[in-house]
Design a protein around this motif. Structure first.
Motif, PDB file in Angstrom:
ATOM      1  N   GLY A  12       0.809  -1.212   0.000  1.00  0.00           N
ATOM      2  CA  GLY A  12       0.000   0.000   0.000  1.00  0.00           C
ATOM      3  C   GLY A  12       0.843   1.264   0.000  1.00  0.00           C
ATOM      4  N   VAL A  13       0.348   2.276  -0.664  1.00  0.00           N
ATOM      5  CA  VAL A  13       0.999   3.578  -0.726  1.00  0.00           C
ATOM      6  C   VAL A  13       0.258   4.498   0.236  1.00  0.00           C
ATOM      7  CG1 VAL A  13       1.482   5.560  -2.238  1.00  0.00           C
ATOM      8  CG2 VAL A  13       1.724   3.220  -3.115  1.00  0.00           C
ATOM      9  N   SER A  14       0.994   5.214   1.039  1.00  0.00           N
ATOM     10  CA  SER A  14       0.372   6.075   2.054  1.00  0.00           C
ATOM     11  C   SER A  14      -0.498   7.155   1.406  1.00  0.00           C
ATOM     12  CB  SER A  14       1.445   6.737   2.918  1.00  0.00           C
ATOM     13  OG  SER A  14       2.104   7.752   2.179  1.00  0.00           O
ATOM     14  N   GLN A  15      -1.470   7.599   2.156  1.00  0.00           N
ATOM     15  CA  GLN A  15      -2.327   8.692   1.683  1.00  0.00           C
ATOM     16  C   GLN A  15      -1.492   9.946   1.455  1.00  0.00           C
ATOM     17  OE1 GLN A  15      -5.714   8.239   0.956  1.00  0.00           O
ATOM     18  NE2 GLN A  15      -5.281  10.144  -0.136  1.00  0.00           N
ATOM     19  N   TYR A  16      -0.487  10.143   2.297  1.00  0.00           N
ATOM     20  CA  TYR A  16       0.403  11.295   2.146  1.00  0.00           C
ATOM     21  C   TYR A  16       1.061  11.297   0.760  1.00  0.00           C
ATOM     22  CZ  TYR A  16       4.506  14.252   2.602  1.00  0.00           C
ATOM     23  OH  TYR A  16       5.470  15.204   2.385  1.00  0.00           O
ATOM     24  N   HIS A  17       1.581  10.138   0.342  1.00  0.00           N
ATOM     25  CA  HIS A  17       2.258  10.069  -0.959  1.00  0.00           C
ATOM     26  C   HIS A  17       1.266  10.155  -2.114  1.00  0.00           C
ATOM     27  CE1 HIS A  17       5.774   8.360   1.379  1.00  0.00           C
ATOM     28  NE2 HIS A  17       6.187   9.495   0.858  1.00  0.00           N
ATOM     29  N   GLN A  18       0.076   9.610  -1.943  1.00  0.00           N
ATOM     30  CA  GLN A  18      -0.949   9.764  -2.979  1.00  0.00           C
ATOM     31  C   GLN A  18      -1.345  11.235  -3.127  1.00  0.00           C
ATOM     32  OE1 GLN A  18      -4.222   6.923  -2.927  1.00  0.00           O
ATOM     33  NE2 GLN A  18      -2.955   5.500  -1.747  1.00  0.00           N
ATOM     34  N   ASP A  19      -1.509  11.922  -1.993  1.00  0.00           N
ATOM     35  CA  ASP A  19      -1.857  13.347  -2.019  1.00  0.00           C
ATOM     36  C   ASP A  19      -0.724  14.180  -2.618  1.00  0.00           C
ATOM     37  OD1 ASP A  19      -4.290  12.715  -0.878  1.00  0.00           O
ATOM     38  OD2 ASP A  19      -3.710  13.373   1.148  1.00  0.00           O
ATOM     39  N   LEU A  20       0.525  13.805  -2.338  1.00  0.00           N
ATOM     40  CA  LEU A  20       1.672  14.506  -2.914  1.00  0.00           C
ATOM     41  C   LEU A  20       1.650  14.391  -4.436  1.00  0.00           C
ATOM     42  CD1 LEU A  20       4.375  16.027  -2.633  1.00  0.00           C
ATOM     43  CD2 LEU A  20       5.488  13.782  -2.434  1.00  0.00           C
ATOM     44  N   VAL A  21       1.377  13.206  -4.948  1.00  0.00           N
ATOM     45  CA  VAL A  21       1.302  13.010  -6.399  1.00  0.00           C
ATOM     46  C   VAL A  21       0.203  13.890  -6.994  1.00  0.00           C
ATOM     47  CG1 VAL A  21       0.635  11.327  -8.177  1.00  0.00           C
ATOM     48  CG2 VAL A  21       2.344  10.728  -6.464  1.00  0.00           C
ATOM     49  N   VAL A 123       6.940  11.065 -11.366  1.00  0.00           N
ATOM     50  CA  VAL A 123       5.605  11.361 -11.892  1.00  0.00           C
ATOM     51  C   VAL A 123       5.629  12.583 -12.813  1.00  0.00           C
ATOM     52  CG1 VAL A 123       4.366  10.153 -10.064  1.00  0.00           C
ATOM     53  CG2 VAL A 123       4.746  12.624  -9.856  1.00  0.00           C
ATOM     54  N   VAL A 124       6.438  13.583 -12.514  1.00  0.00           N
ATOM     55  CA  VAL A 124       6.546  14.734 -13.417  1.00  0.00           C
ATOM     56  C   VAL A 124       7.212  14.302 -14.720  1.00  0.00           C
ATOM     57  CG1 VAL A 124       7.641  17.001 -13.777  1.00  0.00           C
ATOM     58  CG2 VAL A 124       6.436  16.510 -11.638  1.00  0.00           C
ATOM     59  N   HIS A 125       8.198  13.439 -14.637  1.00  0.00           N
ATOM     60  CA  HIS A 125       8.859  12.916 -15.835  1.00  0.00           C
ATOM     61  C   HIS A 125       7.834  12.219 -16.739  1.00  0.00           C
ATOM     62  CE1 HIS A 125      12.386  11.480 -18.083  1.00  0.00           C
ATOM     63  NE2 HIS A 125      11.670  10.375 -18.276  1.00  0.00           N
ATOM     64  N   GLY A 126       7.054  11.331 -16.144  1.00  0.00           N
ATOM     65  CA  GLY A 126       6.020  10.638 -16.904  1.00  0.00           C
ATOM     66  C   GLY A 126       4.977  11.599 -17.446  1.00  0.00           C
ATOM     67  N   PHE A 127       4.584  12.567 -16.631  1.00  0.00           N
ATOM     68  CA  PHE A 127       3.610  13.579 -17.018  1.00  0.00           C
ATOM     69  C   PHE A 127       4.083  14.364 -18.242  1.00  0.00           C
ATOM     70  CE2 PHE A 127       2.275  18.046 -16.572  1.00  0.00           C
ATOM     71  CZ  PHE A 127       0.895  17.903 -16.648  1.00  0.00           C
ATOM     72  N   LEU A 128       5.349  14.749 -18.253  1.00  0.00           N
ATOM     73  CA  LEU A 128       5.875  15.489 -19.398  1.00  0.00           C
ATOM     74  C   LEU A 128       5.853  14.628 -20.662  1.00  0.00           C
ATOM     75  CD1 LEU A 128       8.764  17.550 -17.767  1.00  0.00           C
ATOM     76  CD2 LEU A 128       6.488  18.348 -18.481  1.00  0.00           C
ATOM     77  N   HIS A 129       6.149  13.338 -20.530  1.00  0.00           N
ATOM     78  CA  HIS A 129       6.035  12.449 -21.686  1.00  0.00           C
ATOM     79  C   HIS A 129       4.601  12.434 -22.209  1.00  0.00           C
ATOM     80  CE1 HIS A 129       9.963  10.734 -22.272  1.00  0.00           C
ATOM     81  NE2 HIS A 129      10.055  10.320 -21.017  1.00  0.00           N
ATOM     82  N   LEU A 130       3.616  12.378 -21.303  1.00  0.00           N
ATOM     83  CA  LEU A 130       2.215  12.379 -21.728  1.00  0.00           C
ATOM     84  C   LEU A 130       1.850  13.656 -22.481  1.00  0.00           C
ATOM     85  CD1 LEU A 130       0.269  10.951 -18.637  1.00  0.00           C
ATOM     86  CD2 LEU A 130       1.158   9.721 -20.631  1.00  0.00           C
ATOM     87  N   ASN A 131       2.597  14.712 -22.224  1.00  0.00           N
ATOM     88  CA  ASN A 131       2.326  15.996 -22.860  1.00  0.00           C
ATOM     89  C   ASN A 131       3.267  16.289 -24.022  1.00  0.00           C
ATOM     90  OD1 ASN A 131       0.095  17.595 -21.419  1.00  0.00           O
ATOM     91  ND2 ASN A 131       1.207  16.549 -19.777  1.00  0.00           N
TER      92      ASN A 131
END
Length: 160
Positions: A12-21, A123-131
């Motif tokens: 499981g991934v913490s709520q903190y890390h999900q909220d950070l994403v 996640v920003v790296h992946g996000f930039l690829h999506l864009n």
């Protein structure tokens, strides 16, 4: 941004890390001036699962840190051309990002920065690829993508 965060990890991934994403990608979306109704997903997984995706879709037989699946919108799925107002209302799904939590931890330790910095970086790296950003097409494109990535992370507060 309409962001689906999916946790397929064993522990499981913490709520903190999900909220950070969510917060980092919302910031990145505003930085790129994406419409508020932009849709995408981030799926957290362990190495065994991302290994299967990497082998199946990229032909690389090992786990990786992040994989992006961009959704190309050619207009073929929507045979009637919407007017401008309707087009603004339609959500645009830009794709999906898969992230290995195992590699986040090991890379953060190896690079000597926080788990949160590495999570944000991936996640920003992946996000930039999506864009449409790509670092594999040449030095100029790589510099543009990595400079933008660093600027987004630094401005957000996830400095190295």
């Amino acid at each position: 941004m309409d962001l689906a965060v999916i946790d397929q990890t064993k522990d499981g991934v913490s709520q903190y890390h999900q909220d950070l994403v969510r917060a980092v990608l919302d910031y990145a979306g505003r930085y790129l001036k994406l419409p508020d109704n932009t849709e995408m997903s981030v799926t957290f997984m362990n190495n065994d699962e991302i290994h299967r995706y990497n082998k199946t879709y990229r032909g690389i037989d090992k786990p990786t840190d992040v994989i992006s699946f961009a959704i190309e919108e050619d207009g073929d799925d929507f045979p009637v051309l919407p007017d401008e107002e309707m087009d603004e209302e339609l959500a645009k799904n830009i794709g999906d990002i898969l992230v290995s939590v195992d590699i986040i931890a090991s890379q953060a330790e190896y690079l000597g920065h926080s788990y949160e910095r590495e999570l944000g970086f991936l996640v920003v790296h992946g996000f930039l690829h999506l864009n449409g950003y790509d670092h594999m097409q040449g030095d100029a494109e790589e510099k543009e993508m990595f400079d933008l990535q660093r600027k987004i992370l630094d401005d957000y507060g996830l400095r190295r």
